[in-house]
Design a protein around this motif. Sequence first.
Motif, PDB file in Angstrom:
ATOM      1  N   ALA A   1       0.830  -1.209   0.000  1.00  9.88           N
ATOM      2  CA  ALA A   1       0.000   0.000   0.000  1.00  9.88           C
ATOM      3  C   ALA A   1       0.865   1.259   0.000  1.00  9.88           C
ATOM      4  O   ALA A   1       0.535   2.243  -0.667  1.00  9.88           O
ATOM      5  CB  ALA A   1      -0.931  -0.010   1.208  1.00  9.88           C
ATOM      6  N   LEU A   2       1.976   1.234   0.725  1.00 12.68           N
ATOM      7  CA  LEU A   2       2.871   2.393   0.719  1.00 12.68           C
ATOM      8  C   LEU A   2       3.522   2.579  -0.645  1.00 12.68           C
ATOM      9  O   LEU A   2       3.691   3.712  -1.109  1.00 12.68           O
ATOM     10  CB  LEU A   2       3.953   2.240   1.786  1.00 12.68           C
ATOM     11  CG  LEU A   2       3.590   2.678   3.186  1.00 12.68           C
ATOM     12  CD1 LEU A   2       4.756   2.422   4.120  1.00 12.68           C
ATOM     13  CD2 LEU A   2       3.204   4.129   3.223  1.00 12.68           C
ATOM     14  N   ASP A   3       3.894   1.483  -1.280  1.00 12.79           N
ATOM     15  CA  ASP A   3       4.495   1.575  -2.612  1.00 12.79           C
ATOM     16  C   ASP A   3       3.532   2.180  -3.625  1.00 12.79           C
ATOM     17  O   ASP A   3       3.943   2.891  -4.535  1.00 12.79           O
ATOM     18  CB  ASP A   3       4.958   0.198  -3.100  1.00 12.79           C
ATOM     19  CG  ASP A   3       6.165  -0.308  -2.345  1.00 12.79           C
ATOM     20  OD1 ASP A   3       6.854   0.519  -1.704  1.00 12.79           O
ATOM     21  OD2 ASP A   3       6.423  -1.529  -2.386  1.00 12.79           O
ATOM     22  N   GLU A   4       2.245   1.876  -3.466  1.00 16.54           N
ATOM     23  CA  GLU A   4       1.232   2.386  -4.382  1.00 16.54           C
ATOM     24  C   GLU A   4       0.673   3.736  -3.927  1.00 16.54           C
ATOM     25  O   GLU A   4      -0.237   4.265  -4.558  1.00 16.54           O
ATOM     26  CB  GLU A   4       0.091   1.373  -4.497  1.00 16.54           C
ATOM     27  CG  GLU A   4       0.519   0.056  -5.115  1.00 16.54           C
ATOM     28  CD  GLU A   4      -0.594  -0.966  -5.129  1.00 16.54           C
ATOM     29  OE1 GLU A   4      -1.708  -0.664  -4.643  1.00 16.54           O
ATOM     30  OE2 GLU A   4      -0.340  -2.075  -5.637  1.00 16.54           O
ATOM     31  N   VAL A   5       1.177   4.271  -2.835  1.00 15.71           N
ATOM     32  CA  VAL A   5       0.730   5.539  -2.242  1.00 15.71           C
ATOM     33  C   VAL A   5      -0.793   5.509  -2.016  1.00 15.71           C
ATOM     34  O   VAL A   5      -1.516   6.439  -2.363  1.00 15.71           O
ATOM     35  CB  VAL A   5       1.160   6.749  -3.093  1.00 15.71           C
ATOM     36  CG1 VAL A   5       0.945   8.049  -2.330  1.00 15.71           C
ATOM     37  CG2 VAL A   5       2.608   6.641  -3.532  1.00 15.71           C
ATOM     38  N   ASP A   6      -1.254   4.417  -1.443  1.00  9.53           N
ATOM     39  CA  ASP A   6      -2.672   4.245  -1.120  1.00  9.53           C
ATOM     40  C   ASP A   6      -2.831   4.374   0.395  1.00  9.53           C
ATOM     41  O   ASP A   6      -2.720   3.394   1.134  1.00  9.53           O
ATOM     42  CB  ASP A   6      -3.147   2.880  -1.613  1.00  9.53           C
ATOM     43  CG  ASP A   6      -4.643   2.694  -1.486  1.00  9.53           C
ATOM     44  OD1 ASP A   6      -5.315   3.610  -0.963  1.00  9.53           O
ATOM     45  OD2 ASP A   6      -5.126   1.633  -1.913  1.00  9.53           O
TER      46      ASP A   6
END
Length: 55
Positions: free
Chosen positions: A28-33
């Motif tokens: 989720a952090l990698d996808e900025v979600d």
Amino acid sequence: MITILEYLTFFVLLLTALVLAIKEMSVALDEVDIERFTLWTGVASVIAGLPIMLW
């Protein structure tokens, strides 16, 4: 009466669930979600607190 094997199985299951939740937090952090990150942070917090709540 709960045996040591049942305790071990329970804690291994909790540890596995916690690792998977942390992996989802990373995704989720990698996808900025931020919403999904917040959700998985809550799930990981509940999983981490379960042994103390169930003791």
